[in-house]
Design a protein around this motif. Structure first.
Motif, PDB file in Angstrom:
ATOM      1  N   VAL A 142       0.839  -1.203   0.000  1.00 17.22           N
ATOM      2  CA  VAL A 142       0.000   0.000   0.000  1.00 17.22           C
ATOM      3  C   VAL A 142       0.875   1.254   0.000  1.00 17.22           C
ATOM      4  N   SER A 143       1.931   1.249   0.786  1.00 17.63           N
ATOM      5  CA  SER A 143       2.832   2.401   0.822  1.00 17.63           C
ATOM      6  C   SER A 143       3.478   2.646  -0.533  1.00 17.63           C
ATOM      7  N   PHE A 144       3.851   1.575  -1.211  1.00 17.10           N
ATOM      8  CA  PHE A 144       4.490   1.718  -2.515  1.00 17.10           C
ATOM      9  C   PHE A 144       3.536   2.323  -3.539  1.00 17.10           C
ATOM     10  N   ASN A 145       2.251   2.023  -3.423  1.00 17.37           N
ATOM     11  CA  ASN A 145       1.269   2.495  -4.409  1.00 17.37           C
ATOM     12  C   ASN A 145       0.630   3.829  -4.049  1.00 17.37           C
ATOM     13  N   VAL A 146       1.015   4.431  -2.936  1.00 12.93           N
ATOM     14  CA  VAL A 146       0.461   5.737  -2.551  1.00 12.93           C
ATOM     15  C   VAL A 146       0.661   6.797  -3.630  1.00 12.93           C
ATOM     16  N   PRO A 147       1.836   6.887  -4.301  1.00 15.49           N
ATOM     17  CA  PRO A 147       1.989   7.923  -5.341  1.00 15.49           C
ATOM     18  C   PRO A 147       0.952   7.876  -6.449  1.00 15.49           C
ATOM     19  N   ARG A 148       0.338   6.723  -6.686  1.00 18.33           N
ATOM     20  CA  ARG A 148      -0.669   6.621  -7.741  1.00 18.33           C
ATOM     21  C   ARG A 148      -1.894   7.482  -7.436  1.00 18.33           C
ATOM     22  N   PHE A 149      -2.152   7.754  -6.162  1.00 19.14           N
ATOM     23  CA  PHE A 149      -3.298   8.588  -5.797  1.00 19.14           C
ATOM     24  C   PHE A 149      -3.107  10.032  -6.258  1.00 19.14           C
ATOM     25  N   PHE A 150      -1.869  10.447  -6.446  1.00 19.82           N
ATOM     26  CA  PHE A 150      -1.576  11.825  -6.813  1.00 19.82           C
ATOM     27  C   PHE A 150      -1.191  11.970  -8.287  1.00 19.82           C
ATOM     28  N   GLU A 151      -1.370  10.906  -9.056  1.00 23.96           N
ATOM     29  CA  GLU A 151      -1.016  10.942 -10.470  1.00 23.96           C
ATOM     30  C   GLU A 151      -2.098  11.613 -11.310  1.00 23.96           C
ATOM     31  N   TYR A 152      -3.351  11.529 -10.863  1.00 24.17           N
ATOM     32  CA  TYR A 152      -4.484  12.097 -11.596  1.00 24.17           C
ATOM     33  C   TYR A 152      -5.324  12.957 -10.665  1.00 24.17           C
ATOM     34  N   GLN A 153      -6.118  13.806 -11.250  1.00 24.98           N
ATOM     35  CA  GLN A 153      -7.085  14.600 -10.510  1.00 24.98           C
ATOM     36  C   GLN A 153      -8.387  14.675 -11.307  1.00 24.98           C
ATOM     37  N   ILE A 154      -9.490  14.861 -10.596  1.00 27.67           N
ATOM     38  CA  ILE A 154     -10.798  14.972 -11.222  1.00 27.67           C
ATOM     39  C   ILE A 154     -11.203  16.441 -11.201  1.00 27.67           C
ATOM     40  N   ILE A 155     -11.494  16.992 -12.364  1.00 30.73           N
ATOM     41  CA  ILE A 155     -11.828  18.416 -12.473  1.00 30.73           C
ATOM     42  C   ILE A 155     -13.194  18.584 -13.148  1.00 30.73           C
ATOM     43  N   ASP A 156     -13.793  19.763 -12.965  1.00 25.96           N
ATOM     44  CA  ASP A 156     -15.044  20.116 -13.633  1.00 25.96           C
ATOM     45  C   ASP A 156     -14.726  20.801 -14.953  1.00 25.96           C
ATOM     46  N   VAL A 157     -15.334  20.321 -16.032  1.00 26.90           N
ATOM     47  CA  VAL A 157     -15.120  20.879 -17.370  1.00 26.90           C
ATOM     48  C   VAL A 157     -16.472  21.302 -17.942  1.00 26.90           C
ATOM     49  N   TYR A 162       9.137  10.981 -12.246  1.00 16.49           N
ATOM     50  CA  TYR A 162       8.139  10.062 -11.701  1.00 16.49           C
ATOM     51  C   TYR A 162       7.900   8.893 -12.653  1.00 16.49           C
ATOM     52  N   LYS A 163       7.788   9.203 -13.931  1.00 14.38           N
ATOM     53  CA  LYS A 163       7.547   8.140 -14.913  1.00 14.38           C
ATOM     54  C   LYS A 163       8.729   7.194 -15.014  1.00 14.38           C
ATOM     55  N   VAL A 164       9.938   7.739 -15.040  1.00 13.51           N
ATOM     56  CA  VAL A 164      11.123   6.896 -15.238  1.00 13.51           C
ATOM     57  C   VAL A 164      11.473   6.124 -13.972  1.00 13.51           C
ATOM     58  N   ILE A 165      11.556   6.830 -12.842  1.00 13.55           N
ATOM     59  CA  ILE A 165      12.019   6.188 -11.610  1.00 13.55           C
ATOM     60  C   ILE A 165      10.946   5.288 -11.009  1.00 13.55           C
ATOM     61  N   TYR A 166       9.717   5.807 -10.922  1.00 14.83           N
ATOM     62  CA  TYR A 166       8.673   5.032 -10.240  1.00 14.83           C
ATOM     63  C   TYR A 166       8.010   4.021 -11.173  1.00 14.83           C
ATOM     64  N   LYS A 167       7.420   4.507 -12.276  1.00 13.40           N
ATOM     65  CA  LYS A 167       6.599   3.640 -13.116  1.00 13.40           C
ATOM     66  C   LYS A 167       7.421   2.668 -13.957  1.00 13.40           C
ATOM     67  N   VAL A 168       8.668   3.014 -14.245  1.00 13.24           N
ATOM     68  CA  VAL A 168       9.486   2.112 -15.052  1.00 13.24           C
ATOM     69  C   VAL A 168      10.391   1.267 -14.158  1.00 13.24           C
ATOM     70  N   MET A 169      11.242   1.924 -13.390  1.00 12.63           N
ATOM     71  CA  MET A 169      12.258   1.193 -12.635  1.00 12.63           C
ATOM     72  C   MET A 169      11.670   0.480 -11.423  1.00 12.63           C
ATOM     73  N   LEU A 170      11.035   1.232 -10.519  1.00 14.61           N
ATOM     74  CA  LEU A 170      10.571   0.630  -9.278  1.00 14.61           C
ATOM     75  C   LEU A 170       9.447  -0.380  -9.494  1.00 14.61           C
ATOM     76  N   VAL A 171       8.511  -0.061 -10.365  1.00 17.57           N
ATOM     77  CA  VAL A 171       7.421  -1.000 -10.637  1.00 17.57           C
ATOM     78  C   VAL A 171       7.967  -2.286 -11.248  1.00 17.57           C
TER      79      VAL A 171
END
Length: 357
Positions: free
Chosen positions: A143-158, A181-190
């Motif tokens: 769960v700790s490792f996947n916490v950054p995924r919560f901050f990858e997107y946001q929901i906005i009003d359009v 973030y993409k290189v270190i987290y999503k590519v290497m660490l994942v």
């Protein structure tokens, strides 16, 4: 090409994965109910955790992957990604449960390694008190490792000019677009923590377990003549315990090997997807979908393994689905999974190990 890919995705994710999810729901729930009827041992606790994690994974995949393709292709329901973008935060359960499942399989492999290769320390390392601690550590780290995924997107009003009203839309955050973030987290660490490290651990543990089993088999063959001459109840019970121990190890090793087979293509995909660009119709596109499909197969196939390879599981399952408790009353003191730590008293008063599956 786009229409072909849409049809491909509908068949794979809308039809095949939906069927897998339904089968997995039933299989994992039946597994949990069957395991609940047995006495608690470390290996059984790990199998319960694996079934629970697989159940969460299949539920998340059905809602966030299968259902959208079914809705878009049949026009019989609303795509949740379009009508309720907050489904993104439900999707986060997919990587969390996926990583949890693969690391639970690693714990199962380690449990079998201790049972086969280091049996003298099994009773101290794998106890009913320590096993939940191992499981909790895995869950906290995942769960700790996947916490950054919560901050990858946001929901906005359009504002939508066509309807003259606002609607919700998913959008990348500045954090999610950061190259580091993409290189270190999503590519290497994942790649390392989700695929490379657990698969390497599974391969090494499986090799050691197989080697240990072969050594045990040679030792048993050398002692078989003496045991046949003895013909005492204790000798027969020891032979029964050895066969039962081999059976549970075989079942759990099959679970580990199937996990390696189903998870390895995803490792190959992760290396390829970030090394080159691809689009609908390319080979990597199909590799992406097939590798993810195998992950879902892995989440629902363990029930089949238990049914095929474990007579005890079939007995308990049959009693469960037929609501027959008489069979449980006459069944000897044994369990679907046992670690060989329970002593039974034979008719002549001697103590023997029971490792019934």
């Amino acid at each position: 090409m786009s229409s072909n890919c849409d049809f491909f995705n509908f068949i794979v994710w809308g039809v095949i994965v939906s069927c897998l999810c339904c089968f997995g729901f039933v299989g994992n729930i039946l597994s949990l109910l069957a395991f609940a009827r047995e006495r608690r041992v470390p290996a059984l606790t790990l199998l319960q955790c694996l079934a629970s994690s697989d159940l969460v994974l299949l539920l998340s995949v059905f809602i966030t992957d299968s259902l959208p393709y079914l809705c878009d292709h049949t026009d019989q329901c609303a795509n949740p990604w379009k009508t309720w973008p907050y489904v993104r935060y439900m999707w986060i359960m997919t990587p969390i449960s996926h990583m949890s499942s693969i690391w639970f399989v690693v714990l199962i492999a380690l449990n079998r390694y201790w049972a086969v290769c280091r049996p003298h320390s099994l009773s101290t390392v794998w106890t009913n008190q320590r096993t939940p601690i191992y499981v909790s550590c895995v869950l906290v780290l995942v769960v700790s490792f996947n916490v950054p995924r919560f901050f990858e997107y946001q929901i906005i009003d359009v504002y939508d000019n066509s309807t003259n009203c606002t609607r919700l839309m998913e959008q990348n955050t500045d954090f999610g677009l950061t190259p580091s973030y993409k290189v270190i987290y999503k590519v290497m660490l994942v790649n390392i923590l989700l695929i490379m490290l657990p698969i390497a651990a599974l391969i090494i543990c499986t090799g050691l377990i197989v080697y240990g089993l072969r050594t045990q088999r040679r030792r048993m063959n050398s002692q078989r003549t003496a045991s046949n001459k003895e013909r005492s109840p204790s000798a027969k019970a020891r032979g029964h315990g050895a066969r039962a121990a081999s059976e549970i190890t075989f079942v759990l090793v099959v679970v580990v090997v199937v996990a390696i087979i189903c998870q390895s293509p995803l490792a190959a995909f992760h290396f390829v997807r970030y090394s080159q660009r691809y689009r609908c119709g390319d080979f990597v596109y199909y590799l992406d979908n097939i590798s993810k499909l195998l992950v879902n197969v892995n989440s629902c196939i363990n029930f089949v393994i238990y049914c095929v390879a474990s007579p005890k599981f079939r007995t308990v399952l049959l009693a469960l689905v037929s609501c027959d408790n008489e069979q449980e009353k006459v069944r000897p003191a044994s369990s679907i999974v046992s670690d060989g730590k329970r002593d039974l008293i034979t008719r002549n008063g001697s103590h023997v190990r029971d490792t019934n599956l």
